[in-house]
Design a protein around this motif. Structure first.
Motif, PDB file in Angstrom:
ATOM      1  N   ARG A  30     -21.526  24.184 -39.930  1.00 17.17           N
ATOM      2  CA  ARG A  30     -20.323  23.495 -39.446  1.00 17.17           C
ATOM      3  C   ARG A  30     -20.240  22.122 -40.082  1.00 17.17           C
ATOM      4  O   ARG A  30     -21.259  21.504 -40.370  1.00 17.17           O
ATOM      5  N   LEU A  31     -19.029  21.659 -40.249  1.00 16.24           N
ATOM      6  CA  LEU A  31     -18.833  20.324 -40.792  1.00 16.24           C
ATOM      7  C   LEU A  31     -18.380  19.419 -39.648  1.00 16.24           C
ATOM      8  O   LEU A  31     -17.263  19.539 -39.149  1.00 16.24           O
ATOM      9  N   THR A  32     -19.284  18.556 -39.205  1.00 13.73           N
ATOM     10  CA  THR A  32     -18.982  17.612 -38.129  1.00 13.73           C
ATOM     11  C   THR A  32     -19.244  16.222 -38.671  1.00 13.73           C
ATOM     12  O   THR A  32     -20.323  15.949 -39.211  1.00 13.73           O
ATOM     13  N   GLY A  33     -18.276  15.359 -38.537  1.00 13.65           N
ATOM     14  CA  GLY A  33     -18.448  14.004 -39.035  1.00 13.65           C
ATOM     15  C   GLY A  33     -17.229  13.160 -38.762  1.00 13.65           C
ATOM     16  O   GLY A  33     -16.281  13.604 -38.113  1.00 13.65           O
ATOM     17  N   LYS A  34     -17.270  11.945 -39.277  1.00 15.77           N
ATOM     18  CA  LYS A  34     -16.180  10.992 -39.104  1.00 15.77           C
ATOM     19  C   LYS A  34     -15.905  10.292 -40.433  1.00 15.77           C
ATOM     20  O   LYS A  34     -16.835   9.958 -41.169  1.00 15.77           O
ATOM     21  N   THR A  35     -14.630  10.042 -40.688  1.00 17.51           N
ATOM     22  CA  THR A  35     -14.252   9.173 -41.785  1.00 17.51           C
ATOM     23  C   THR A  35     -14.171   7.770 -41.212  1.00 17.51           C
ATOM     24  O   THR A  35     -13.490   7.538 -40.213  1.00 17.51           O
ATOM     25  N   MET A  36     -14.897   6.843 -41.835  1.00 19.93           N
ATOM     26  CA  MET A  36     -15.016   5.505 -41.266  1.00 19.93           C
ATOM     27  C   MET A  36     -14.764   4.416 -42.307  1.00 19.93           C
ATOM     28  O   MET A  36     -15.145   4.552 -43.465  1.00 19.93           O
ATOM     29  N   THR A  37     -14.139   3.341 -41.849  1.00 21.20           N
ATOM     30  CA  THR A  37     -13.991   2.134 -42.658  1.00 21.20           C
ATOM     31  C   THR A  37     -15.229   1.272 -42.445  1.00 21.20           C
ATOM     32  O   THR A  37     -16.088   1.579 -41.618  1.00 21.20           O
ATOM     33  N   SER A  38     -15.307   0.166 -43.154  1.00 22.62           N
ATOM     34  CA  SER A  38     -16.458  -0.723 -42.973  1.00 22.62           C
ATOM     35  C   SER A  38     -16.494  -1.293 -41.561  1.00 22.62           C
ATOM     36  O   SER A  38     -17.573  -1.453 -40.982  1.00 22.62           O
ATOM     37  N   ASN A  39     -15.318  -1.580 -40.985  1.00 21.65           N
ATOM     38  CA  ASN A  39     -15.285  -2.099 -39.607  1.00 21.65           C
ATOM     39  C   ASN A  39     -15.815  -1.071 -38.620  1.00 21.65           C
ATOM     40  O   ASN A  39     -16.552  -1.409 -37.695  1.00 21.65           O
ATOM     41  N   GLU A  40     -15.442   0.184 -38.804  1.00 26.91           N
ATOM     42  CA  GLU A  40     -15.917   1.236 -37.895  1.00 26.91           C
ATOM     43  C   GLU A  40     -17.419   1.469 -38.052  1.00 26.91           C
ATOM     44  O   GLU A  40     -18.123   1.699 -37.058  1.00 26.91           O
ATOM     45  N   LEU A  41     -17.920   1.391 -39.283  1.00 22.09           N
ATOM     46  CA  LEU A  41     -19.369   1.490 -39.489  1.00 22.09           C
ATOM     47  C   LEU A  41     -20.097   0.328 -38.819  1.00 22.09           C
ATOM     48  O   LEU A  41     -21.150   0.518 -38.198  1.00 22.09           O
ATOM     49  N   SER A  42     -19.529  -0.868 -38.924  1.00 20.27           N
ATOM     50  CA  SER A  42     -20.134  -2.038 -38.279  1.00 20.27           C
ATOM     51  C   SER A  42     -20.195  -1.860 -36.769  1.00 20.27           C
ATOM     52  O   SER A  42     -21.208  -2.177 -36.140  1.00 20.27           O
ATOM     53  N   GLU A  43     -19.101  -1.361 -36.197  1.00 19.80           N
ATOM     54  CA  GLU A  43     -19.074  -1.126 -34.751  1.00 19.80           C
ATOM     55  C   GLU A  43     -20.123  -0.099 -34.348  1.00 19.80           C
ATOM     56  O   GLU A  43     -20.795  -0.259 -33.324  1.00 19.80           O
ATOM     57  N   ALA A  44     -20.286   0.960 -35.141  1.00 20.02           N
ATOM     58  CA  ALA A  44     -21.298   1.981 -34.827  1.00 20.02           C
ATOM     59  C   ALA A  44     -22.697   1.377 -34.865  1.00 20.02           C
ATOM     60  O   ALA A  44     -23.531   1.684 -34.011  1.00 20.02           O
ATOM     61  N   LEU A  45     -22.950   0.493 -35.836  1.00 23.59           N
ATOM     62  CA  LEU A  45     -24.271  -0.139 -35.904  1.00 23.59           C
ATOM     63  C   LEU A  45     -24.492  -1.099 -34.739  1.00 23.59           C
ATOM     64  O   LEU A  45     -25.602  -1.208 -34.214  1.00 23.59           O
ATOM     65  N   LEU A  46     -23.432  -1.796 -34.315  1.00 22.01           N
ATOM     66  CA  LEU A  46     -23.565  -2.678 -33.151  1.00 22.01           C
ATOM     67  C   LEU A  46     -23.861  -1.876 -31.890  1.00 22.01           C
ATOM     68  O   LEU A  46     -24.679  -2.273 -31.061  1.00 22.01           O
ATOM     69  N   LYS A  47     -23.210  -0.738 -31.740  1.00 20.75           N
ATOM     70  CA  LYS A  47     -23.445   0.110 -30.581  1.00 20.75           C
ATOM     71  C   LYS A  47     -24.848   0.697 -30.596  1.00 20.75           C
ATOM     72  O   LYS A  47     -25.393   1.035 -29.553  1.00 20.75           O
ATOM     73  N   ALA A  48     -25.446   0.800 -31.788  1.00 25.91           N
ATOM     74  CA  ALA A  48     -26.799   1.348 -31.894  1.00 25.91           C
ATOM     75  C   ALA A  48     -27.785   0.501 -31.105  1.00 25.91           C
ATOM     76  O   ALA A  48     -28.762   1.017 -30.568  1.00 25.91           O
ATOM     77  N   ASN A  49     -27.523  -0.800 -30.997  1.00 29.02           N
ATOM     78  CA  ASN A  49     -28.416  -1.680 -30.252  1.00 29.02           C
ATOM     79  C   ASN A  49     -28.342  -1.443 -28.748  1.00 29.02           C
ATOM     80  O   ASN A  49     -29.231  -1.859 -28.008  1.00 29.02           O
ATOM     81  N   ASP A  50     -27.274  -0.802 -28.277  1.00 28.10           N
ATOM     82  CA  ASP A  50     -27.086  -0.571 -26.845  1.00 28.10           C
ATOM     83  C   ASP A  50     -27.674   0.751 -26.389  1.00 28.10           C
ATOM     84  O   ASP A  50     -27.639   1.062 -25.206  1.00 28.10           O
ATOM     85  N   TYR A  51     -28.168   1.564 -27.293  1.00 21.65           N
ATOM     86  CA  TYR A  51     -28.639   2.901 -26.937  1.00 21.65           C
ATOM     87  C   TYR A  51     -30.102   3.079 -27.278  1.00 21.65           C
ATOM     88  O   TYR A  51     -30.608   2.487 -28.215  1.00 21.65           O
ATOM     89  N   ASP A  52     -30.771   3.916 -26.490  1.00 22.89           N
ATOM     90  CA  ASP A  52     -32.148   4.283 -26.793  1.00 22.89           C
ATOM     91  C   ASP A  52     -32.131   5.556 -27.620  1.00 22.89           C
ATOM     92  O   ASP A  52     -31.282   6.414 -27.445  1.00 22.89           O
ATOM     93  N   GLY A  53     -33.085   5.681 -28.517  1.00 18.33           N
ATOM     94  CA  GLY A  53     -33.231   6.910 -29.279  1.00 18.33           C
ATOM     95  C   GLY A  53     -32.059   7.147 -30.209  1.00 18.33           C
ATOM     96  O   GLY A  53     -31.568   6.241 -30.867  1.00 18.33           O
ATOM     97  N   ASP A  54     -31.599   8.390 -30.216  1.00 18.30           N
ATOM     98  CA  ASP A  54     -30.621   8.807 -31.216  1.00 18.30           C
ATOM     99  C   ASP A  54     -29.202   8.942 -30.678  1.00 18.30           C
ATOM    100  O   ASP A  54     -28.338   9.489 -31.350  1.00 18.30           O
ATOM    101  N   GLU A  55     -28.935   8.440 -29.459  1.00 18.49           N
ATOM    102  CA  GLU A  55     -27.592   8.597 -28.891  1.00 18.49           C
ATOM    103  C   GLU A  55     -26.519   7.914 -29.729  1.00 18.49           C
ATOM    104  O   GLU A  55     -25.358   8.294 -29.674  1.00 18.49           O
ATOM    105  N   TRP A  56     -26.911   6.914 -30.494  1.00 22.89           N
ATOM    106  CA  TRP A  56     -25.911   6.192 -31.266  1.00 22.89           C
ATOM    107  C   TRP A  56     -25.281   7.051 -32.360  1.00 22.89           C
ATOM    108  O   TRP A  56     -24.226   6.745 -32.865  1.00 22.89           O
ATOM    109  N   HIS A  57     -25.918   8.173 -32.707  1.00 17.52           N
ATOM    110  CA  HIS A  57     -25.350   9.043 -33.735  1.00 17.52           C
ATOM    111  C   HIS A  57     -24.008   9.619 -33.307  1.00 17.52           C
ATOM    112  O   HIS A  57     -23.186   9.965 -34.148  1.00 17.52           O
TER     113      HIS A  57
END
Length: 194
Positions: A30-57
């Motif tokens: 299956r092809l699961t993913g997101k098309t992201m701009t630099s701002n959206e990638l930045s937001e995903a990395l910021l959210k990574a700090n709020d989660y334990d383990g791999d939930e940020w994926h």
């Protein structure tokens, strides 16, 4: 890799984007993913700090299966596609590069030059090249003006032997002391000693 997007000018495409895919889903067919701009990638990395383990994926590629924590960039879209093709780039550096190509004129040749000089260029390497590179529209004129500026001769009045010099060949020989990149109608060069 072909770059897609809407052309907004000479050698310039719409905002850079990447397609971040879930490798677990990909391996299951299956092809699961997101098309992201630099701002959206930045937001995903910021959210990574709020989660334990791999939930940020979930924020990075949209898959909520806990065992699917691997990701890869499967597509680059816009000018970033001209300089990147890695499936697993360093995300902060990728975000910086996406912003750089979207906001700076002649960013693509600067990054290409930096890749030619450095094995894996850092943002500082790229900025150094960008600030110090020369933009050459005509090799012959560039060689003539460079020699004149260095005081090799005075501007001739009428007939003079320098009128018979093959300045394009001189320019090409001068480029041997440079790292250079042909891009569009221009040659971008940075002196090897810089």
């Amino acid at each position: 890799m072909m770059s897609k997007g809407i052309c907004t000018g000479e050698n310039k495409y719409a905002e850079s984007r990447v397609y971040v895919a879930c490798l677990g889903c990909y391996n299951e067919g299956r092809l699961t993913g997101k098309t992201m701009t630099s701002n959206e990638l930045s937001e995903a990395l910021l959210k990574a700090n709020d989660y334990d383990g791999d939930e940020w994926h979930l924020h990075l590629h949209g898959c909520n299966q806990p065992d699917h924590d691997e990701w890869a960039i499967h597509d680059y879209d816009g000018d970033i596609a001209r300089v990147m093709s890695s499936e697993h780039p360093d995300l902060p550096d990728l975000i910086w590069m996406m912003d750089f190509v979207d906001t700076q004129t002649n960013a693509v040749p600067a990054i290409q030059l930096a890749w030619g000089i450095h094995n894996i260029p850092t943002p500082d390497d790229i900025e150094h090249v960008y600030e110090n590179m020369e933009i050459i529209e005509d090799i012959a004129d560039w060689a003539y003006e460079t020699c004149k500026d260095c005081g090799y001769f005075e501007e001739p009045n009428g007939w003079h032997p320098i009128n018979y010099i093959d300045w394009e060949r001189v320019g090409n020989d001068m480029l041997m002391d440079y790292h250079y990149q042909q891009y569009g109608n221009y040659t971008y060069a940075i002196h090897s000693m810089a």
